[in-house]
Enzyme design. Structure first.
Site, PDB file in Angstrom:
ATOM      1  N   CYS A  69       0.840  -1.244   0.066  1.00  0.00           N
ATOM      2  CA  CYS A  69       0.060   0.114  -0.076  1.00  0.00           C
ATOM      3  C   CYS A  69       0.969   1.285  -0.093  1.00  0.00           C
ATOM      4  CB  CYS A  69      -0.889   0.111   1.117  1.00  0.00           C
ATOM      5  SG  CYS A  69      -2.156  -1.500   1.003  1.00  0.00           S
ATOM      6  N   HIS A 115      -3.119   7.405   2.657  1.00  0.00           N
ATOM      7  CA  HIS A 115      -3.493   6.080   2.254  1.00  0.00           C
ATOM      8  C   HIS A 115      -4.859   5.865   2.989  1.00  0.00           C
ATOM      9  CE1 HIS A 115      -3.779   1.970   1.364  1.00  0.00           C
ATOM     10  NE2 HIS A 115      -3.497   1.500   2.619  1.00  0.00           N
ATOM     11  N   ASN A 117     -10.176   0.297   0.756  1.00  0.00           N
ATOM     12  CA  ASN A 117      -8.615   0.306   0.646  1.00  0.00           C
ATOM     13  C   ASN A 117      -8.251  -0.131  -0.662  1.00  0.00           C
ATOM     14  OD1 ASN A 117      -5.919   0.033   0.974  1.00  0.00           O
ATOM     15  ND2 ASN A 117      -5.983  -0.801   2.932  1.00  0.00           N
TER      16      ASN A 117
HETATM   17  C1  LIG Z   1      -9.533  -4.483  10.802  1.00  0.00           C
HETATM   18  C2  LIG Z   1     -10.101  -3.622  11.652  1.00  0.00           C
HETATM   19  C3  LIG Z   1     -11.224  -2.770  10.866  1.00  0.00           C
HETATM   20  C4  LIG Z   1     -10.698  -4.374  12.914  1.00  0.00           C
HETATM   21  O1  LIG Z   1     -11.232  -3.149  13.861  1.00  0.00           O
HETATM   22  P1  LIG Z   1     -11.125  -3.478  15.312  1.00  0.00           P
HETATM   23  O2  LIG Z   1     -12.131  -2.186  15.951  1.00  0.00           O
HETATM   24  O3  LIG Z   1      -9.949  -3.409  15.752  1.00  0.00           O
HETATM   25  O4  LIG Z   1     -11.978  -4.705  15.583  1.00  0.00           O
HETATM   26  P2  LIG Z   1     -11.375  -5.936  16.417  1.00  0.00           P
HETATM   27  O5  LIG Z   1     -10.467  -6.739  15.395  1.00  0.00           O
HETATM   28  O6  LIG Z   1     -10.992  -5.669  17.725  1.00  0.00           O
HETATM   29  O7  LIG Z   1     -12.655  -6.815  16.381  1.00  0.00           O
HETATM   30  C5  LIG Z   1     -13.711  -6.459  17.288  1.00  0.00           C
HETATM   31  C6  LIG Z   1     -14.958  -7.771  17.162  1.00  0.00           C
HETATM   32  O8  LIG Z   1     -15.301  -7.590  15.762  1.00  0.00           O
HETATM   33  C7  LIG Z   1     -15.202  -8.899  15.098  1.00  0.00           C
HETATM   34  N1  LIG Z   1     -15.301  -8.519  13.647  1.00  0.00           N
HETATM   35  C8  LIG Z   1     -14.320  -8.621  12.811  1.00  0.00           C
HETATM   36  N2  LIG Z   1     -14.504  -8.170  11.420  1.00  0.00           N
HETATM   37  C9  LIG Z   1     -15.895  -8.153  11.683  1.00  0.00           C
HETATM   38  C10 LIG Z   1     -16.866  -7.782  10.569  1.00  0.00           C
HETATM   39  N3  LIG Z   1     -16.689  -7.787   9.321  1.00  0.00           N
HETATM   40  N4  LIG Z   1     -18.191  -7.641  10.820  1.00  0.00           N
HETATM   41  C11 LIG Z   1     -18.298  -7.923  12.360  1.00  0.00           C
HETATM   42  N5  LIG Z   1     -17.653  -8.280  13.256  1.00  0.00           N
HETATM   43  C12 LIG Z   1     -16.413  -8.288  12.814  1.00  0.00           C
HETATM   44  C13 LIG Z   1     -14.196  -9.610  15.633  1.00  0.00           C
HETATM   45  O9  LIG Z   1     -14.343 -10.804  15.514  1.00  0.00           O
HETATM   46  C14 LIG Z   1     -14.204  -9.102  17.056  1.00  0.00           C
HETATM   47  O10 LIG Z   1     -15.070 -10.116  17.705  1.00  0.00           O
HETATM   48  P3  LIG Z   1     -14.836 -10.199  19.264  1.00  0.00           P
HETATM   49  O11 LIG Z   1     -14.674  -9.293  19.969  1.00  0.00           O
HETATM   50  O12 LIG Z   1     -15.958 -11.419  19.586  1.00  0.00           O
HETATM   51  O13 LIG Z   1     -13.472 -11.313  18.997  1.00  0.00           O
HETATM   52  C15 LIG Z   1      -9.115  -2.615  12.056  1.00  0.00           C
HETATM   53  O14 LIG Z   1      -8.055  -3.230  13.124  1.00  0.00           O
HETATM   54  C16 LIG Z   1      -8.183  -2.006  11.154  1.00  0.00           C
HETATM   55  O15 LIG Z   1      -8.700  -1.428  10.225  1.00  0.00           O
HETATM   56  N6  LIG Z   1      -6.803  -2.370  11.129  1.00  0.00           N
HETATM   57  C17 LIG Z   1      -6.050  -1.973  10.077  1.00  0.00           C
HETATM   58  C18 LIG Z   1      -6.192  -2.803   8.940  1.00  0.00           C
HETATM   59  C19 LIG Z   1      -5.579  -2.314   7.801  1.00  0.00           C
HETATM   60  O16 LIG Z   1      -5.388  -1.040   7.491  1.00  0.00           O
HETATM   61  N7  LIG Z   1      -4.882  -2.941   6.874  1.00  0.00           N
HETATM   62  C20 LIG Z   1      -4.329  -2.663   5.580  1.00  0.00           C
HETATM   63  C21 LIG Z   1      -3.097  -1.887   5.730  1.00  0.00           C
HETATM   64  S1  LIG Z   1      -2.601  -1.350   4.306  1.00  0.00           S
END
Ligand SMILES: CC(C)(COP(=O)(O)OP(=O)(O)OC[C@H]1O[C@@H](n2cnc3c(N)ncnc32)[C@H](O)[C@@H]1OP(=O)(O)O)[C@@H](O)C(=O)NCCC(=O)NCCS
Length: 330
Positions: free
Chosen positions: A112, A251, A281
């Site tokens: 990215c 980004h 993204n």
């Molecule tokens: C992935 C991301 C959106 C997750 O958000 P978050 O607030 O950290 O959520 P968590 O990972 O703590 O998950 C919270 C809960 O939601 C659940 N969950 C994950 N994806 C889900 C979805 N699409 N729909 C519903 N629930 C979901 C998880 O299983 C977790 O459940 P639990 O509490 O029962 O274990 C966030 O961490 C993120 O954007 N990270 C950066 C990723 C990124 O930018 N990647 C590319 C880099 S170039």
């Protein structure tokens, strides 16, 4: 030494929209969860048979048309991508033919952060005097490497391409660029199979190892720590400060990451470009797509300063400070 300035911008998004409601029919998720945790409402997905080089060629042709430059005048084509049409040849070689260019063409893979890396290479080629016009494209087909049964990744990504044409100029356009990489961060975001370490086998395909695996929380923490740091480094190298930034063009990975970065840098929201709601993204395409949205929206003024900032797998990160120039002043 000549400088490098942006004299043309173009972008391309596939027709097909995949909404949060569509995804809720595919995996256990909801529009409310995706929108509140990421800021994404929908993303675009390539048509059957459409690949990265097709999107790159469209975006590149639009940047050339915007600059009023003939394809034959381009000295170098760089395509930032981690989803080329095939492992070999490069997406750049395929896009070069589709655009009717006759120049050297190569891919850059910094995930990215790819567009910032490619911009640095393109600007350097001009500053060294070896090239006068370099077409820099960010293009990715994330839908080809996403597991649409994995709700933790499939809601985040989309497809698209964005391009800028760089030209040698009297006035500096690309002011300062600062790049970084730390390969010890590989486990944060990777595709386990399909490369030389683990070629695709029926077993690996059955285990879905050809798709992205990600530690979302770690990537989040890495991005909000690194990006303010690298932005300040690039500003220092450009002899500017945060107060000089007219537009932060980050980004587009997660609206909460964008907001946290802006807040840590002290940049007001109305100076931050966000397109994530409609695109998700798009990896290496996300920054040039955001530049094009700003440009076609009529919000960019000559003399304004942009901070382009990115992060991604590797892990990699980078920031480029760009002064917006009017074509006729270059
Ligand atoms: C992935 C991301 C959106 C997750 O958000 P978050 O607030 O950290 O959520 P968590 O990972 O703590 O998950 C919270 C809960 O939601 C659940 N969950 C994950 N994806 C889900 C979805 N699409 N729909 C519903 N629930 C979901 C998880 O299983 C977790 O459940 P639990 O509490 O029962 O274990 C966030 O961490 C993120 O954007 N990270 C950066 C990723 C990124 O930018 N990647 C590319 C880099 S170039």
């Amino acid at each position: 030494m000549s400088h490098a300035a942006i004299i043309g911008v173009g972008s391309y998004l596939p027709e097909r929209r995949l909404t949060n409601a569509d995804l809720a029919c595919m995996v256990d998720t909801s529009d409310e969860w995706i929108l509140s945790r990421t800021g994404i409402a929908e993303r675009r997905i390539v048509a059957e048979g459409e690949a990265t080089s097709d999107m790159a060629a469209e975006a590149g042709a639009r940047a050339l048309a915007d600059a009023g430059v003939d394809p034959g005048k381009v000295d170098l084509l760089i395509v930032a991508t981690s989803t080329p049409d095939m492992p070999m040849p490069s997406a750049a070689a395929l896009a070069q033919a589709k655009m009717g260019l006759s120049c050297p063409a190569m891919d850059v893979n910094a995930a990215c952060t790819g567009f910032i890396y490619a911009l640095q290479l393109g600007a350097s080629a001009i500053e060294s005097g070896r090239c006068r016009k370099v077409l820099v494209i960010g293009a990715d087909t994330l839908s080809s490497i996403i597991d649409f049964t994995d709700r933790s990744t499939c809601v985040l990504f989309g497809d698209g391409a964005g391009a800028v044409l760089l030209r040698a100029s009297k006035e500096p356009g690309v002011l300062g660029v600062h790049l970084g990489a730390d390969g010890t961060g590989v486990e944060m975001l990777k595709i386990p199979a399909g490369g030389s370490a683990a070629p695709c086998t029926p077993e690996r395909l059955a285990a879905h190892e050809q798709f992205v695996v990600m530690n979302g929380t770690e990537i989040f923490k890495f991005a909000v720590r690194r990006i303010p740091q690298v932005t300040r480094q690039a500003l220092r190298e450009s002899h500017l400060t945060v107060e000089d930034i007219d537009w932060l063009v980050p980004h587009q990975a997660n609206q909460r990451i964008i907001d946290t970065i802006a807040e840590r840098l002290g940049i007001p929201h109305d100076h931050v470009v966000s397109t994530i709601r409609d695109t998700g993204n798009t990896s290496a395409a996300s920054i040039p797509l955001a530049i094009d949205a700003l440009y076609t929206g009529g919000r960019l003024r000559p003399g304004q300063t942009l901070a382009l900032v990115g992060f991604g797998a590797g892990v990699t990160w980078g920031a480029a400070i760009v002064r917006w120039t009017k074509k006729e002043d270059v």
